[in-house]
Design a protein around this motif. Structure first.
Motif, PDB file in Angstrom:
ATOM      1  N   SER A  51       0.821  -1.275  -0.106  1.00 46.44           N
ATOM      2  CA  SER A  51      -0.167   0.057   0.072  1.00 46.44           C
ATOM      3  C   SER A  51       0.998   1.287   0.075  1.00 46.44           C
ATOM      4  CB  SER A  51      -0.881  -0.038   1.364  1.00 46.44           C
ATOM      5  OG  SER A  51      -0.308  -0.160   2.297  1.00 46.44           O
ATOM      6  N   GLU A  54       2.742   3.804  -4.688  1.00 46.68           N
ATOM      7  CA  GLU A  54       1.867   4.710  -5.430  1.00 46.68           C
ATOM      8  C   GLU A  54       2.536   5.111  -6.575  1.00 46.68           C
ATOM      9  OE1 GLU A  54       0.015   7.819  -3.066  1.00 46.68           O
ATOM     10  OE2 GLU A  54      -0.170   6.627  -1.268  1.00 46.68           O
ATOM     11  N   ARG A  81      -6.787  -3.650  -3.639  1.00 45.06           N
ATOM     12  CA  ARG A  81      -6.303  -2.198  -3.785  1.00 45.06           C
ATOM     13  C   ARG A  81      -7.169  -1.302  -4.205  1.00 45.06           C
ATOM     14  NH1 ARG A  81      -0.725  -0.001  -4.411  1.00 45.06           N
ATOM     15  NH2 ARG A  81      -0.992   2.119  -5.232  1.00 45.06           N
ATOM     16  N   GLU A  82      -7.390   0.121  -3.609  1.00 48.04           N
ATOM     17  CA  GLU A  82      -8.320   0.981  -3.785  1.00 48.04           C
ATOM     18  C   GLU A  82      -7.358   2.210  -4.492  1.00 48.04           C
ATOM     19  OE1 GLU A  82     -10.992   1.795  -0.722  1.00 48.04           O
ATOM     20  OE2 GLU A  82     -12.210  -0.314  -1.081  1.00 48.04           O
ATOM     21  N   LYS A  83      -6.042   2.218  -3.895  1.00 49.11           N
ATOM     22  CA  LYS A  83      -5.363   3.541  -4.121  1.00 49.11           C
ATOM     23  C   LYS A  83      -4.763   3.566  -5.543  1.00 49.11           C
ATOM     24  CE  LYS A  83      -2.721   4.455   0.225  1.00 49.11           C
ATOM     25  NZ  LYS A  83      -1.553   4.602   0.756  1.00 49.11           N
ATOM     26  N   ASP A  84      -4.646   5.004  -6.073  1.00 48.81           N
ATOM     27  CA  ASP A  84      -4.250   5.066  -7.436  1.00 48.81           C
ATOM     28  C   ASP A  84      -2.957   4.509  -7.488  1.00 48.81           C
ATOM     29  OD1 ASP A  84      -6.619   6.246  -7.803  1.00 48.81           O
ATOM     30  OD2 ASP A  84      -5.901   8.414  -7.857  1.00 48.81           O
ATOM     31  N   THR A 108      -8.116  -3.751 -13.323  1.00 54.07           N
ATOM     32  CA  THR A 108      -7.916  -3.274 -12.169  1.00 54.07           C
ATOM     33  C   THR A 108      -9.197  -2.816 -11.421  1.00 54.07           C
ATOM     34  OG1 THR A 108      -6.851  -1.331 -12.764  1.00 54.07           O
ATOM     35  CG2 THR A 108      -5.507  -2.975 -12.362  1.00 54.07           C
ATOM     36  N   SER A 109      -9.156  -2.899  -9.924  1.00 54.90           N
ATOM     37  CA  SER A 109     -10.387  -2.286  -9.324  1.00 54.90           C
ATOM     38  C   SER A 109      -9.708  -1.005  -8.666  1.00 54.90           C
ATOM     39  CB  SER A 109     -10.402  -3.250  -7.940  1.00 54.90           C
ATOM     40  OG  SER A 109      -9.446  -3.404  -7.126  1.00 54.90           O
ATOM     41  N   TYR A 110      -8.613  -0.552  -8.997  1.00 56.75           N
ATOM     42  CA  TYR A 110      -7.936   0.921  -8.612  1.00 56.75           C
ATOM     43  C   TYR A 110      -7.736   1.547  -9.972  1.00 56.75           C
ATOM     44  CZ  TYR A 110      -3.929  -1.756  -9.379  1.00 56.75           C
ATOM     45  OH  TYR A 110      -2.904  -2.586  -9.861  1.00 56.75           O
ATOM     46  N   ASN A 111      -7.493   2.953  -9.776  1.00 53.93           N
ATOM     47  CA  ASN A 111      -7.107   3.952 -11.110  1.00 53.93           C
ATOM     48  C   ASN A 111      -5.715   3.444 -11.392  1.00 53.93           C
ATOM     49  OD1 ASN A 111      -9.712   4.877 -11.351  1.00 53.93           O
ATOM     50  ND2 ASN A 111      -9.108   6.372  -9.711  1.00 53.93           N
TER      51      ASN A 111
END
Length: 301
Positions: A51, A54, A81-84, A108-111
């Motif tokens: 995490s 980034e 993961r949710e963070k870009d 991906t579930s994140y950007n």
């Protein structure tokens, strides 16, 4: 400023060595630099939290520098993961990664943001209030960039004794840190120079992996705190360095000397050599402060 070496050997992974990848911690920010095969295993082994990553910087699209990236991206997805995630690298890296995700019907579930590079001139590609990242154009068999990471030290150090002597309220401390003068209730103006000290000298880290000997990079990396420079070969194999567009330990030391860097960190060794101390010995003929990267080592500056 800390550098954790996850891998620093050339070409192929082995049971005892890993291809290029390292984590730079600077101003409490974590940057992943290159992502060779096995990087996520090394991250787990050395207890570096996923995490915290980034921003990923890829120097070029040779496999020993980015084949671990798709696996890392996929694992981030599986872990929810949710963070870009921002990826900086040569044009083509977006196509390569997205094609693999598409073929596996895995998104991906994140950007996921790609910052593709094409310029052959040095340019700033990332900057916030703490760190600036600039490209270092390198000369290799494919389009390649090194990266210069620089601290941005704007905050001055408080001279607590002086501040207490003038009985200045704490609400003004932040103003002092950023260079402001203080006006007292009786109208006296206290210059900032009496209330604070100059900021610490900013640290910097230059990552230069996979390049021929090239003095054109010297102005970009002048006076850096640490220069990581590839040293794939020793001088006895300089003909191979020229053929494959790599550098010897002696040549890396000469770049360090010309740039007047504080520390030279060698890496990207060919696995033909059984003892990496040979690289330090060769470089020390030209430059004194030579450090040897090796898998799992951490350097603090």
């Amino acid at each position: 400023m800390k550098v954790k070496i996850l891998g620093c050997y050339a070409a192929t992974p082995r049971t005892i060595t890993n291809p290029t990848s390292q984590v730079l911690e600077i101003k409490n920010k974590m940057f992943l630099i290159d992502c060779g095969e096995g990087t996520q295993v090394q991250l787990r082994k050395h207890k570096i939290k996923f995490s915290q990553i980034e921003h990923v910087f890829i120097s070029h699209l040779h496999g020993d520098h980015f084949f671990g990236l798709i696996g890392l991206i996929s694992t981030f997805m599986l872990l929810g993961r949710e963070k870009d995630l921002h990826i900086y690298g040569p044009k083509g890296i977006k196509e390569a990664i997205l094609l693999l995700l598409k073929l596996g019907n895995a998104y991906t579930s994140y950007n996921l943001f790609f910052h593709e590079l094409t310029s052959k001139e040095s340019e700033v590609i990332f900057e916030d209030e703490k760190v600036r990242v600039t490209t270092i154009p390198l000369k290799h068999r494919v389009y390649t960039n090194g990266y210069l990471f620089e601290e941005i030290n704007k905050e001055r150090k408080l001279n607590i004794n002086a501040i207490l002597n003038y009985d200045i309220d704490k609400v003004y401390y932040n103003k002092i840190k950023y260079g402001g003068d203080i006006t007292l209730e009786d109208g006296r103006v206290i210059p900032n120079s009496e209330l604070s000290f100059d900021p610490e000298v900013a640290k910097s880290y230059a990552f230069c992996s996979d390049t021929i000997y090239d003095e054109e990079i010297v102005p970009i990396i002048k006076n850096v705190t640490v220069l990581y420079h590839e040293s794939t070969f020793l001088e006895t194999e300089s003909h191979l360095a020229e053929k494959t567009m790599h550098t010897t330990a002696k040549q890396a030391a000469n770049i360090a000397k010309l740039a007047e860097v504080k520390n030279l960190l060698l890496g990207h060794y060919s696995t033909r050599y059984g003892n990496i101390e040979l690289f330090r010995t060769e470089a020390n003929e030209i430059f004194d402060t030579v450090l040897l990267a090796d898998d799992g080592l951490e350097f603090e500056f």
